[in-house]
Design a protein around this motif. Structure first.
Motif, PDB file in Angstrom:
ATOM      1  N   LEU A  64      56.188  56.481  15.249  1.00 14.12           N
ATOM      2  CA  LEU A  64      57.128  56.165  14.179  1.00 14.12           C
ATOM      3  C   LEU A  64      58.376  55.539  14.783  1.00 14.12           C
ATOM      4  N   ALA A  65      58.833  54.466  14.165  1.00 18.63           N
ATOM      5  CA  ALA A  65      60.061  53.795  14.596  1.00 18.63           C
ATOM      6  C   ALA A  65      60.922  53.535  13.370  1.00 18.63           C
ATOM      7  N   ILE A  66      62.226  53.455  13.574  1.00 20.23           N
ATOM      8  CA  ILE A  66      63.174  53.193  12.501  1.00 20.23           C
ATOM      9  C   ILE A  66      63.807  51.835  12.718  1.00 20.23           C
ATOM     10  N   CYS A  67      63.867  51.048  11.638  1.00 19.32           N
ATOM     11  CA  CYS A  67      64.543  49.744  11.664  1.00 19.32           C
ATOM     12  C   CYS A  67      65.352  49.637  10.381  1.00 19.32           C
ATOM     13  N   SER A  68      66.663  49.858  10.501  1.00 16.89           N
ATOM     14  CA  SER A  68      67.509  49.961   9.312  1.00 16.89           C
ATOM     15  C   SER A  68      68.804  49.183   9.516  1.00 16.89           C
ATOM     16  N   LYS A  69      69.279  48.555   8.453  1.00 22.41           N
ATOM     17  CA  LYS A  69      70.611  47.946   8.473  1.00 22.41           C
ATOM     18  C   LYS A  69      71.608  49.028   8.076  1.00 22.41           C
ATOM     19  N   ASN A  70      72.278  49.558   9.106  1.00 27.64           N
ATOM     20  CA  ASN A  70      73.111  50.732   8.898  1.00 27.64           C
ATOM     21  C   ASN A  70      73.916  50.978  10.166  1.00 27.64           C
ATOM     22  N   ASP A  71      74.937  51.782  10.074  1.00 27.87           N
ATOM     23  CA  ASP A  71      75.582  52.303  11.273  1.00 27.87           C
ATOM     24  C   ASP A  71      74.690  53.403  11.840  1.00 27.87           C
ATOM     25  N   GLU A  72      74.489  53.392  13.149  1.00 30.48           N
ATOM     26  CA  GLU A  72      73.510  54.293  13.747  1.00 30.48           C
ATOM     27  C   GLU A  72      73.822  55.757  13.455  1.00 30.48           C
ATOM     28  N   ASP A  73      75.078  56.176  13.618  1.00 32.88           N
ATOM     29  CA  ASP A  73      75.416  57.582  13.410  1.00 32.88           C
ATOM     30  C   ASP A  73      75.164  58.004  11.963  1.00 32.88           C
ATOM     31  N   LEU A  89      60.942  64.731   8.258  1.00 28.94           N
ATOM     32  CA  LEU A  89      61.036  64.021   9.531  1.00 28.94           C
ATOM     33  C   LEU A  89      62.348  64.361  10.220  1.00 28.94           C
ATOM     34  N   LYS A  90      62.271  64.584  11.518  1.00 29.60           N
ATOM     35  CA  LYS A  90      63.440  64.839  12.346  1.00 29.60           C
ATOM     36  C   LYS A  90      63.550  63.744  13.407  1.00 29.60           C
ATOM     37  N   LEU A  91      64.706  63.675  14.038  1.00 26.96           N
ATOM     38  CA  LEU A  91      64.920  62.611  15.027  1.00 26.96           C
ATOM     39  C   LEU A  91      63.906  62.685  16.164  1.00 26.96           C
ATOM     40  N   GLU A  92      63.459  63.901  16.513  1.00 33.00           N
ATOM     41  CA  GLU A  92      62.504  64.006  17.620  1.00 33.00           C
ATOM     42  C   GLU A  92      61.143  63.427  17.274  1.00 33.00           C
ATOM     43  N   HIS A  93      60.906  63.156  15.990  1.00 32.28           N
ATOM     44  CA  HIS A  93      59.638  62.538  15.593  1.00 32.28           C
ATOM     45  C   HIS A  93      59.664  61.018  15.745  1.00 32.28           C
ATOM     46  N   ILE A  94      60.823  60.451  15.991  1.00 25.47           N
ATOM     47  CA  ILE A  94      60.994  58.995  16.027  1.00 25.47           C
ATOM     48  C   ILE A  94      60.935  58.506  17.469  1.00 25.47           C
ATOM     49  N   SER A  95      60.012  57.592  17.749  1.00 27.09           N
ATOM     50  CA  SER A  95      59.847  57.086  19.115  1.00 27.09           C
ATOM     51  C   SER A  95      60.850  56.003  19.464  1.00 27.09           C
ATOM     52  N   CYS A  96      61.366  55.299  18.497  1.00 29.30           N
ATOM     53  CA  CYS A  96      62.360  54.251  18.757  1.00 29.30           C
ATOM     54  C   CYS A  96      63.225  54.101  17.505  1.00 29.30           C
ATOM     55  N   PHE A  97      64.552  54.061  17.686  1.00 32.56           N
ATOM     56  CA  PHE A  97      65.478  54.084  16.550  1.00 32.56           C
ATOM     57  C   PHE A  97      66.417  52.882  16.668  1.00 32.56           C
ATOM     58  N   LYS A  98      66.350  51.984  15.686  1.00 34.15           N
ATOM     59  CA  LYS A  98      67.244  50.822  15.643  1.00 34.15           C
ATOM     60  C   LYS A  98      67.953  50.803  14.289  1.00 34.15           C
ATOM     61  N   ALA A  99      69.239  51.110  14.311  1.00 30.17           N
ATOM     62  CA  ALA A  99      70.049  51.037  13.101  1.00 30.17           C
ATOM     63  C   ALA A  99      71.322  50.275  13.459  1.00 30.17           C
ATOM     64  N   ASN A 100      71.441  49.063  12.933  1.00 26.59           N
ATOM     65  CA  ASN A 100      72.594  48.205  13.186  1.00 26.59           C
ATOM     66  C   ASN A 100      72.602  47.136  12.099  1.00 26.59           C
TER      67      ASN A 100
END
Length: 606
Positions: free
Chosen positions: A298-307, A320-331
């Motif tokens: 699972l990966a995240i791709c979102s237009k957002n501020d990361e925090d 879903l928790k952050l530990e379930h995400i293999s790659c996180f891109k929010a910008n």
């Protein structure tokens, strides 16, 4: 995959109707057949009814998937005879795959209505044995992967609801037979089971059989049924050849939860069990987690501020928790650029990605900018998201190995290794700090399924990109003139599983490397030097003086163009090689071990 995506007006095969596909079948076949780089695939279809329509439909799917299918079809109803009594035509055809297409009409040993509970297992066993004769014959004489369907329910329930209960009911018998088929498939690595029972239930039996066509032309199924069978077969074949998708890339707002977290805040996003809409988002998160638990990243791709984006996963009702995400891109960068970065970080091709976003504009941009990424039209109603993804069969497995189930955890461990590497100035010290140990040994039956799976999945670290079936790997394991090695690697962060294969063929005093591959998740850990040491020792034990290997370039394996030169091989030009390919050799006289960072626990000395 080839550039089928660039064909103008290409319909979405994952979601098109049977009528739409039939209308455009000829033009699609012509256009897709002209695409460069198709891989020949020889398929024998043994049918209990006429199989022309399913073959012509399947052909379109396989062409779009990068295969050039060549078909052999049995005569009507000769699925048993051609496999057991007269298999020479099949043997001469040399199939990569045999598909046995049968229906409930082909069952021969139905119990009588007065059958007792004690008698029922005998009828099931008799019918199962008839199919076991087919599978045994194909295994012994043809030696390739076999796909056998189980059975849909019959068109008529003579006993009404009791048909599923009484020992003499046809529904009951077929359910028992389907279970027996499933158990048999778990015992036979070369046998895969197509779940026609499940497919027909989704389509509906009223939309399944076509009795007018059958009694006139022996075509049993309606076009919609043939279409779903072809979709299913295409997904199974792609899984066999390592083309299933591996990564689910997810948007956040109105995709994983309702609302906009940047505006509404964590407390106001829709997730949980309090409202119907919130519960629908929770159900979709549960679906995503179930994919993750069977090995899909699972990966995240979102237009957002990361925090702010990450805060959504702290909601107490978030499945879903952050530990379930293999790659996180929010910008605030374009999503197609972030997806390219995700692919680079995960070391996977974009053709293994599925991108899910409720915004149609974002879907269109990603689809246009990154050919190869699957972008399902999920709409904007969360109640249908999982249904749409599942219908396309993106993540079809051919098997479920331990490595598959633990893939997400393995990638999480890799992130820990990357963080650890940043604390060392000397890379060799970092490698030593991993406390790596390897098991390198000759092929073993227990690992053959994983070996064949890895052969057909690995694209980047693969010197020749040759593909081998399970049957071919079994032959290599038994050949005294073949060096067939696997490598498993562990370190202090966890077990990476079976991640490398070297296959060498002896010819006089030379070993020719036909296959050298490694999973990209263990790149730059010096595993290749440990494998070379094992190969050299085996070769020297056989009296071999020289090891030779070729690099055959593909669109994906440029990263190993200098593999042999880095290991000390010398160029040995061969004019017969294709353009861009290179040939290398290593003189084994006075060979000195090259691995200094991995403790090799076990391999059999010759």
């Amino acid at each position: 995959m080839p550039d089928a995506y660039k064909i103008e007006g290409m319909i979405d095969l994952d979601f098109c109707s049977a009528d739409e596909l039939l209308l455009r079948r000829r033009s699609l076949r012509r256009e897709l057949s002209a695409v460069d780089g198709l891989q020949e695939l020889r398929i024998a279809v043994l049918g209990g009814s006429t199989t022309d329509q399913i073959v012509t439909t399947l052909e379109i799917f396989l062409l779009a998937a990068g295969f050039q299918p060549v078909f052999h079809q049995s005569e009507y109803g000769r699925y048993y005879d051609d496999a057991v009594y007269d298999p020479q035509t099949l043997i001469d055809f040399r199939p990569n795959l045999v598909y046995i297409h049968t229906s409930c009409r082909n069952v021969r040993n139905l119990p009588p209505l007065n059958c007792t509970e004690s008698q029922l297992p005998g009828y099931v066993e008799t019918e199962l044995n008839r199919f076991k004769e087919i599978w045994d014959s194909l295994d012994a004489r043809v030696g390739c992967q076999v796909i056998q369907n189980n059975f849909e329910m019959p068109p008529h329930a003579i006993l009404g609801n009791m048909d599923a209960v009484a020992a003499g009911g046809e529904n009951r018998f077929l359910m028992e037979l389907n279970v027996a088929f499933a158990r048999e498939a778990t015992r036979r690595p070369r046998l895969l089971l197509q779940d026609v029972h499940g497919i027909s239930a989704k389509v509906g039996l009223r939309n399944w059989f076509d009795w007018t066509l059958f009694f006139n032309f022996k075509l049993l199924l309606q076009p919609a049924a043939n279409l779903e069978l072809a979709r299913s077969l295409n997904a199974m074949i792609q899984a066999i050849y390592g083309k299933s998708r591996k990564v689910l890339v997810l948007d956040l707002d109105n995709t994983l939860w309702g609302g906009t977290i940047g505006d509404d805040g964590v407390d106001k996003i829709l997730i949980g069990r309090e409202t119907p809409q919130a519960e629908a988002y929770t159900a979709f998160q549960e679906y995503c987690l179930s994919l993750r638990n069977r090995g899909i990243l699972l990966a995240i791709c979102s237009k957002n501020d990361e925090d702010i984006a990450k805060a959504g996963f702290s909601h107490p009702d978030s499945i879903l928790k952050l530990e379930h995400i293999s790659c996180f891109k929010a910008n605030w960068e374009p999503k197609h650029e972030n997806i390219a970065l995700i692919a680079k970080e995960l070391n996977l091709g974009v053709d293994s990605f599925v991108f899910v976003d409720d915004n149609p504009a974002e879907r269109a941009i990603v689809q246009a900018q990154i050919p190869g990424v699957a972008v399902p039209d999920i709409g904007n109603d969360v109640t249908h998201y999982a249904e749409v993804i599942q219908a396309a069969r993106y993540f079809e497995p051919a098997s479920l190995s331990r490595e598959d189930r633990e893939r997400a955890a393995l990638y999480a461990s890799n992130l820990q290794r990357a963080d650890q590497a940043a604390t060392f100035n000397n890379y060799g010290e970092y490698l030593d700090s991993l406390d790596m140990s390897a098991e390198i040994d000759s092929f073993k039956p227990v690992y053959l399924e994983r070996i064949a799976q890895l052969t057909n999945k690995t694209n980047q670290f693969n010197l020749t990109s040759r593909r081998y079936t399970l049957a071919e790997m079994e032959v290599a394991m038994r050949d005294r003139n073949t060096i067939a090695l696997y490598g498993k690697l562990s370190d202090r962060f966890g077990d990476n599983g079976l991640i490398s294969i070297v296959l060498g063929r002896r010819d006089g005093d030379t070993v020719h490397i036909d296959l050298w591959l490694m999973s990209c998740r263990v790149l730059k850990r010096s595993m290749e030097t440990a494998m070379l040491d094992a190969l050299a020792e085996r070769a020297l034990g056989m009296g071999v003086k020289v090891v030779r290997g070729n690099y055959l370039p593909t669109a994906k394996n440029s990263m190993v163009a200098d593999h042999y030169s880095r290991l000390g091989f010398q160029p040995c030009p061969q004019p017969s090689l294709p353009e861009g390919a290179t040939a290398w050799q290593l003189n084994l006289t006075g060979y000195v071990r090259k691995n200094s960072h991995i403790r090799v626990l076990e391999y059999t000395h010759v």
